[in-house]
Design a protein around this motif. Structure first.
Motif, PDB file in Angstrom:
ATOM      1  N   VAL A  71       0.855  -1.190   0.000  1.00  0.00           N
ATOM      2  CA  VAL A  71       0.000   0.000   0.000  1.00  0.00           C
ATOM      3  C   VAL A  71       0.891   1.240   0.000  1.00  0.00           C
ATOM      4  O   VAL A  71       1.888   1.287   0.726  1.00  0.00           O
ATOM      5  CB  VAL A  71      -0.912  -0.020   1.241  1.00  0.00           C
ATOM      6  N   PRO A  72       0.548   2.250  -0.803  1.00  0.00           N
ATOM      7  CA  PRO A  72      -0.577   2.347  -1.731  1.00  0.00           C
ATOM      8  C   PRO A  72      -0.193   1.825  -3.115  1.00  0.00           C
ATOM      9  O   PRO A  72       0.911   2.055  -3.597  1.00  0.00           O
ATOM     10  CB  PRO A  72      -0.849   3.850  -1.794  1.00  0.00           C
ATOM     11  N   ASP A  73      -1.138   1.155  -3.748  1.00  0.00           N
ATOM     12  CA  ASP A  73      -0.912   0.649  -5.095  1.00  0.00           C
ATOM     13  C   ASP A  73      -1.507   1.620  -6.109  1.00  0.00           C
ATOM     14  O   ASP A  73      -2.054   2.663  -5.759  1.00  0.00           O
ATOM     15  CB  ASP A  73      -1.533  -0.733  -5.237  1.00  0.00           C
ATOM     16  N   THR A  74      -1.437   1.250  -7.377  1.00  0.00           N
ATOM     17  CA  THR A  74      -1.867   2.118  -8.460  1.00  0.00           C
ATOM     18  C   THR A  74      -3.277   2.640  -8.225  1.00  0.00           C
ATOM     19  O   THR A  74      -4.197   1.865  -7.940  1.00  0.00           O
ATOM     20  CB  THR A  74      -1.814   1.352  -9.798  1.00  0.00           C
ATOM     21  N   ASN A  75      -3.443   3.944  -8.345  1.00  0.00           N
ATOM     22  CA  ASN A  75      -4.717   4.671  -8.232  1.00  0.00           C
ATOM     23  C   ASN A  75      -5.239   4.790  -6.810  1.00  0.00           C
ATOM     24  O   ASN A  75      -6.162   5.581  -6.568  1.00  0.00           O
ATOM     25  CB  ASN A  75      -5.813   4.040  -9.099  1.00  0.00           C
ATOM     26  N   GLU A  76      -4.699   4.047  -5.867  1.00  0.00           N
ATOM     27  CA  GLU A  76      -5.216   4.127  -4.501  1.00  0.00           C
ATOM     28  C   GLU A  76      -4.984   5.480  -3.837  1.00  0.00           C
ATOM     29  O   GLU A  76      -5.865   5.936  -3.087  1.00  0.00           O
ATOM     30  CB  GLU A  76      -4.613   3.011  -3.652  1.00  0.00           C
ATOM     31  N   PRO A  77      -3.857   6.171  -4.051  1.00  0.00           N
ATOM     32  CA  PRO A  77      -3.726   7.496  -3.413  1.00  0.00           C
ATOM     33  C   PRO A  77      -4.839   8.458  -3.796  1.00  0.00           C
ATOM     34  O   PRO A  77      -5.208   9.317  -2.995  1.00  0.00           O
ATOM     35  CB  PRO A  77      -2.362   7.979  -3.919  1.00  0.00           C
ATOM     36  N   TYR A  78      -5.407   8.311  -4.989  1.00  0.00           N
ATOM     37  CA  TYR A  78      -6.423   9.256  -5.450  1.00  0.00           C
ATOM     38  C   TYR A  78      -7.813   8.828  -5.013  1.00  0.00           C
ATOM     39  O   TYR A  78      -8.579   9.627  -4.476  1.00  0.00           O
ATOM     40  CB  TYR A  78      -6.339   9.387  -6.968  1.00  0.00           C
TER      41      TYR A  78
END
Length: 811
Positions: A71-78
């Protein structure tokens, strides 16, 4: 009816695929059946609870191995960050992206509350686990009805996960991080299960729920479901009039997700309405008007633009149409071309999915092809006896759904290539480009990335079990040394299967040139090689599909069919599973970190943790363009990044202008070719801008700090530094004091971004605290480098820009 005919009908019933008991001869003969309760529903034998639970947990374990990236993986921060902001608006209250239009608001409301009671990391892991459990449940039900054999759901899940990773074309994924579309795919799985069981009414409602979380995923599923309905025989499908109410219910439910998407195309609100609805919203009304004027006529003078923008708080209808056209252009031709623009896809990715589609068509013909009883066959049907066709198997309905998604993808290719134009200028969009962008923005290609691997997994597993059963039924004469042949063929099959897998996935296959790096070349070559092998194996199975057992024949053909089935099912899935298991056993770096190395990651975390503890909560930062995890670790707002594209038209255009303002190299074209602009450090980009431009950037975007890589260093006050990163102070007082002698250069009143910067002269490079920092290579590799002395023209009064140092890899 003949005995042979009765045997065929009984075999179809015993297979667990369907029961034709409620389909009478009167129904087949009458154009308008007297009474019909619906199409035949297949009866699937229930498994013992212990076995069913074990299969379910094994499927979850497979999904865990494939999706449990740090964590965080692709797109997760947004998506996770926006979900947190939806429940606590004071967090990131100055962030432009988080205050933009909430397209997937149901996902934010469903998941965001978890972030109030646990940290971002813990909430993400809880959300992931729930989604993987739901996906495993949906896959177990779908696989049980299509291939109703013990443990088949585990094998098909293994194949599906592998093919989703290795053969996707438009960048679609399901098993991974948490976002709205994963919720939608849970209901798509359940809808496909309802389709396989001939429960059409339930399918429409489930697809409508999927559209609430992701309108595009749910919408394309409804269209593909309609194609599947049209491809069914009249006796195998629900009458349309009996589906009207479920269709209306599903459509009404889908409005929860569709309406916010439609609202994105509406003109922006006035300043008063926007502030009444959200007191923390960024005031963008004047920016909207300016964007509208720029999009309507890029050739207007500054005076005309001021006169047009000043009296209006919102853009006119005509101006907003121009905004939408530019937003479509930005989305399709710039930001999302790898998802939406076919001729921007990698050729190898298109080829590999096409190979898998061909293999699936061959396997589907073997497993789910209709076997029609010929009326002129005297052995099958006696004279004057009506023809009785068994109902279509559940897998046939799923195959029709997959055909629907393939037709959708083909329509997207036709639109793209029919309206193909060279990448147009954003300020002069031809009508063809506008129409292409308007149509292609709906992700025509995402469903095939999901459905073709799904169909191949179910087909391959069914063929494997069917071939094993056939080998068991073979009987041979006692004098035939059949066991020697069986043993020899089995050993040969084992060597070939895992030998090919080793060659395809262990960097032994010679790379095929696609203009990519060596690592990517090898990966593409591996996948293409395995795709060719899968097509060949599928063709072999199709060739022997009607081969009948012969008691006096050695088991060569059945064993080769078994070899082909093993190659399809386990050839890539087993090495891929072992690779994923190895990754989970060793600590890895989140894929959202800008430069993927342990030392850089540690330096990045130290810098972000220091920012979270020592800077103002409402501070805004200018960070590297390709950064994805700054907000996750630092808990601070930033100007914007390449991944943070809003969804509404006006915000999308402003985001694109922000990218050009902050991250464009202000160099001649011949110098730009020597530097990879996508990977260029932020400090190098800023060094190509004049002091006046930097002051104007700070005044426009209100950032107070600049976070950049160590080299090259900026001539700004240093707030904090780690091994690879430096935090600079860049507020209005630092950048724009009147008549301040700054490192030997006198700065007068700053110039606007659109005008020429004031003339400045610079002495030799000033002494800064950076001299005490040990030399460290910049994170990442920058393939293009300028030769020494190639930028000497950028000095003194000849050009107002700062001296640009030579930037060499490892410098």
């Amino acid at each position: 009816m003949s005995k042979k005919h009765h045997n065929r009908s009984d075999a179809a019933a015993d297979s667990g695929k369907s029961q034709p008991s409620n389909v009478t001869l009167d129904d087949l003969q009458d154009d308008e059946p007297k009474k019909r309760v619906g199409p035949p529903v297949p009866e699937v034998e229930r498994q013992p609870l212990a076995r069913a639970l074990t299969e379910f947990l094994l499927i979850f374990a497979i999904f865990f191995l494939y999706g449990a990236w740090p964590v965080p993986d692709t797109n997760e921060p947004y998506y996770v960050g926006k979900a947190m902001h939806a429940w606590h608006s004071e967090t990131f209250k100055n962030d432009v992206f988080f205050n933009s239009h909430d397209t997937h608001w149901l996902f934010y409301k469903t998941f965001g509350w978890l972030t109030l009671y646990m940290g971002l990391d813990a909430a993400t892991w809880v959300g992931r686990s729930v989604l993987w459990l739901a996906l495993a449940f949906g896959w177990y039900r779908l696989s049980r009805v299509v291939v109703p054999i013990a443990w088949a759901s585990v094998i098909s899940a293994l194949v599906f996960a592998c093919f989703m990773v290795k053969f996707q074309m438009a960048g679609e994924w399901i098993i991974g991080g948490i976002e709205g579309k994963v919720f939608a795919y849970v209901f798509v799985f359940l809808g496909l299960d309802a389709l396989a069981r001939n429960r059409w009414n339930l399918m429409w409602v489930l697809f409508g729920i999927a559209a609430t979380y992701h309108p595009i995923v749910g919408g394309w599923s409804v269209i593909a479901g309609a194609v599947a309905w049209l491809l069914q025989r009249r006796t195998d499908r629900m009458p349309l009039k009996r589906m009207l109410l479920p269709l209306l219910i599903g459509g009404a439910i889908s409005l929860i997700g569709v309406v916010p998407g439609v609202m994105m195309d509406l003109p922006p609100k006035t300043e008063t309405a926007q502030q009444d609805e959200n007191p923390n919203a960024v005031d963008t009304s004047q920016q909207n008007a300016a964007v509208a004027v720029q999009a309507a006529n890029s050739q207007n003078t500054a005076t005309d633009a001021a006169e047009t923008a000043a009296p209006d708080k919102t853009a006119s209808k005509f101006d907003f149409e121009k905004i939408k056209e530019k937003a479509w252009y930005v989305a399709v031709f710039k930001r999302l071309s790898h998802h939406e623009l076919p001729y921007a896809f990698r050729s190898s990715w298109v080829i590999r999915l096409s190979l898998l589609a061909v293999a699936w068509l061959l396997c589907a013909a073997v497993v789910w092809g209709r076997k029609t009883i010929r009326p002129d066959d005297p052995q099958a049907v006696p004279d004057n006896e009506p023809i009785m066709q068994p109902p279509a198997p559940p897998g046939f309905r799923v195959a029709c759904f997959i055909v629907g998604t393939i037709l959708i993808s083909c329509a997207g290719f036709i639109i793209a290539y029919g309206l193909r134009v060279p990448i147009p200028d954003e300020n002069d969009l031809p009508d063809k480009a506008v129409l292409a962008a308007k149509l292609l923005r709906f992700y025509w290609f995402r469903m095939t990335d999901f459905t073709i691997p799904l169909g191949m997994a179910l087909c391959g597993t069914a063929i494997l079990y069917r071939t094993i059963e056939r080998c068991r039924r073979e009987s041979y004469t006692k004098d035939a040394v059949w066991w020697v042949n069986t043993l020899g063929v089995s050993a040969l099959g084992f060597v070939i299967v895992y030998g090919l897998a080793f060659l395809c996935f262990a960097n032994f296959c010679p790379p095929i040139r696609f203009g990519l790096s060596y690592d990517l070349l090898t990966m593409e070559s591996e996948t293409l090689a395995y795709g060719v092998v899968v097509v060949a194996a599928s063709a072999l199975l199709f060739w022997f599909r009607n081969d009948s057992p012969q008691p006096d024949r050695a088991p060569t053909r059945p064993m080769f069919m078994l070899l082909a089935a093993l190659l399809i099912v386990f050839g890539a899935a087993v090495p891929m599973l072992l690779d994923m298991a190895e990754k989970r056993l060793h600590a890895t770096i989140p894929r959202t970190v800008l430069y993927n190395s342990p030392n850089n990651f540690q330096s990045w975390r130290e810098m972000c943790d220091w920012i979270a503890e020592n800077t103002e909560e409402d501070a805004v930062f200018l960070v590297p363009k390709r950064d994805e995890s700054f907000k996750w670790y630092a808990k601070r707002a930033n100007v914007s990044t390449w991944k943070e594209m809003p969804q509404d038209a006006a915000s999308m255009v402003r985001w694109y202008d922000t990218m050009n303002d902050c991250y464009a190299l202000n160099l001649p074209e011949e110098e730009k070719l020597k530097i990879n602009e996508k990977l260029a450090p932020l400090s190098l980009i800023l060094l190509t801008k004049s002091r006046g431009e930097l002051i104007a950037l700070q005044d426009k975007y209100r950032f107070t700090y600049i976070l950049s890589e160590q080299k090259p260093a900026l001539d700004l006050p240093i707030v904090h530094q780690t091994e690879f990163y430096i935090l600079y102070r860049a507020d209005a007082q630092t950048l724009n004091p009147q008549n301040l002698q700054f490192s030997g250069a006198t700065f007068s009143t700053p110039a606007p971004m659109t005008s020429s910067a004031p003339t400045m002269s610079f002495p030799p490079a000033p002494t800064t605290p950076m001299q005490n920092i040990p030399a460290a290579p910049p994170p990442g590799n920058f393939p293009a480098a300028a030769e020494p002395g190639s930028m000497q023209q950028f000095n003194g009064g000849q050009n107002p820009r700062m001296n640009v140092p030579t930037f060499l890899p490892g410098n």
